[in-house]
Design an enzyme around this catalytic site. Structure first.
Site, PDB file in Angstrom:
ATOM      1  CG  HIS A  66      -1.956  -1.107   1.172  1.00 16.96           C
ATOM      2  ND1 HIS A  66      -3.117  -1.072   0.426  1.00 16.96           N
ATOM      3  CD2 HIS A  66      -1.946  -2.306   1.803  1.00 16.96           C
ATOM      4  CE1 HIS A  66      -3.795  -2.204   0.600  1.00 16.96           C
ATOM      5  NE2 HIS A  66      -3.091  -2.966   1.421  1.00 16.96           N
ATOM      6  CG  ASN A 139      -7.938  -4.557   0.454  1.00 20.82           C
ATOM      7  OD1 ASN A 139      -7.133  -3.631   0.448  1.00 20.82           O
ATOM      8  ND2 ASN A 139      -7.623  -5.763   0.899  1.00 20.82           N
ATOM      9  CE1 TYR A 349      -2.378  -4.644   7.690  1.00 19.47           C
ATOM     10  CE2 TYR A 349      -2.897  -2.363   7.176  1.00 19.47           C
ATOM     11  CZ  TYR A 349      -2.819  -3.679   6.799  1.00 19.47           C
ATOM     12  OH  TYR A 349      -3.192  -4.043   5.537  1.00 19.47           O
TER      13      TYR A 349
END
Length: 495
Positions: A66, A139, A349
């Protein structure tokens, strides 16, 4: 300058004398200091060294995935009563508005890659709620390639550059997908018409994972989020995308920014599928399997909100590149599920951002809470701004520091059995091919032709017959016609 970019305590002054980073006035910003005219540059020229050192550090490590993204601010507005399902305050009443920041992205490309490529799109949404920030990191597809986070590094390595050739290799991609049949559903999505959205405005978003909602009475529900674009779905063919990627690598970022500048604010209708907790054990599919959807006839989507993007960032680096999102950022009334991909992302993350941006990344204006104040005992580290002053840095304390609420954000889930590297539980209709086949059979003849052509063009680049055959066999297991047509198309291209 907007509040999102500049701290209210330290607003940047853009007029007046030029200074160094420490505030000293600059006498000459055009010529470095030398030992006489034409002589060597002196190390005592601290302005020169400061500028060069700062320039060398203007880029933080890009995201491993990303990396290529664009973002915008906006509002989320509640349009239906969902209080019987969740106690989240930002969802407490119809008409309630919450500020948001949404970052779109491609997955595999690096920071300089073009926008118009065949790749899933990240749809990461930060709600600045009065109970803290809630991050929904999804997404533009409702499913993913794998169902367990332990496979994620291997999967991404196949999508990135080969350690020997330095390029993405078809052999690596199809070797992994062929040996991971769970990817068949998402690969069908990716190589179908929606694999290359025409813009960020013209695609749906999904939470993708299953999450928990819980209400004031302590009842829990499993949920899936859907963001349906009000601009309509628009996609690019492979040939259209190839031309656009070469002519305008920034096509999608430009489109989003210019639409908002024109006052054409993109919107999405927000829906949720809701499953009673007790349904999960005997549902026909594993409801926590990220490679599968919940059919709408089983759990019809319920509209409950409207998302609008209406303000561009003032500074891309500060607000888009340094923005961070973590699925672990929940608020009261919302929590995780046993989804094994989600469970891995709860750690991964936040850890990626601690490495990439720094341990105090949550203090940056784009990331910090906007509707409340963060109160923790975290201190020091890179970029710490001393905001806590003399306040104590431990808990418990008797100096009036913040204390725990004794009420968890989400409801506890029952567990049983022994620890181990377990395969996810199997349900009555669980397999890796049924939903891929269903998706193929929903397509029109023209859509099937484009899907086959897109897949065949990539599989034909594989150097080994066994890798190509194994990949094709997965699609044959999804649907006999699907595999037969794909095999013929690949053979025609390979001669």
């Amino acid at each position: 300058m907007t509040e999102a970019y500049v701290s209210v305590q330290d607003e940047v002054k853009t007029t007046g004398p030029l200074t160094t980073e420490s505030g000293a006035p600059v006498a000459d910003n055009q010529n470095s200091e030398t030992a006489g005219i034409g002589g060597p540059v002196l190390v005592q020229d601290q302005l020169l060294l400061e500028k060069l050192a700062h320039f060398n550090r203007e880029r933080i490590p890009e995201r491993v995935v990303h990396a290529r993204g664009a973002g915008a601010y906006g509002t989320f507005t509640v349009t239906a009563d969902v209080t019987k399902y969740t106690r989240a305050k930002f969802l407490a009443e119809i008409g309630k508005e919450t500020e948001v920041f949404l970052r779109f992205s491609t997955v595999a490309g690096n920071l300089g890659a073009p926008d118009a490529v065949r790749d899933p799109r990240g749809f990461s949404l930060k709600f600045y709620t009065e109970e803290g920030n809630y991050d929904l990191v999804g997404n533009n597809t409702p499913v993913f390639f794998i169902k367990d986070a332990i496979k994620f590094p291997d999967f991404i390595h196949t999508q990135k550059r080969d350690p020997y050739t330095g390029s993405q290799e078809a052999d690596n991609v199809w070797d992994f997908w062929g040996l991971s049949p769970e990817a068949t559903h998402q690969v069908t999505w990716l190589f179908g018409d929606r694999g290359i959205p025409a813009s960020y405005r013209h695609m749906n978003g999904y939470g993708s994972h299953t999450f928990q909602w819980n209400n004031e009475a302590g009842e829990a529900f499993w949920v899936k989020y859907h963001f349906k674009t009000d601009q309509g779905i628009k996609n690019l063919t492979q040939s259209e995308a190839d031309k656009l990627a070469g002519a305008d690598p920034d096509s999608h970022q430009r489109d989003l920014r210019e639409a908002i500048e024109r006052g054409e604010f993109p919107t999405w209708t927000v829906q949720v599928q809701i499953m009673p907790v007790e349904d999960a054990a005997n549902y026909r599919f594993n409801p926590f399997d990220l490679t599968k959807v919940w059919p709408h006839e089983d759990y019809p989507p319920i509209e409950f909100g409207k998302l609008e993007l209406n303000r561009n960032p003032e500074n891309i680096f500060a607000e888009v590149e340094q923005s961070i999102f973590s699925p672990a950022h929940f608020v009261p009334g919302i929590g995780p599920s046993p989804d094994k991909m989600l469970q891995g992302r709860l750690f991964a993350y936040a850890d990626a951002h601690r490495y990439r941006v720094g341990i105090n990344a949550d203090h940056l204006p784009v990331n910090r809470p906007h509707a409340t104040e963060a109160r923790s005992y975290g201190r020091d580290g890179h970029l710490y701004d001393g905001r806590h002053g003399r306040a104590k840095n431990y808990e418990p304390n008797s100096f009036g520091g913040p204390v725990q609420t004794d009420r968890p954000l989400w409801q506890a889930s029952a567990v049983s059995g022994v620890t181990g590297d377990h395969v996810a539980p199997s349900h009555a209709e669980d397999n890796d091919f049924v939903q891929a086949g269903n998706l193929y059979r929903l397509m029109s003849e023209a859509e099937k032709e484009r899907l086959i052509a897109n897949l065949a063009g990539f599989i034909a680049k594989v150097s080994r017959d066994d890798i190509a055959e194994r990949a094709i066999d997965n699609f044959r297991k999804a649907d006999e016609d699907y595999g037969k047509r794909l095999e013929a198309a690949v053979q025609a291209l390979r001669g």
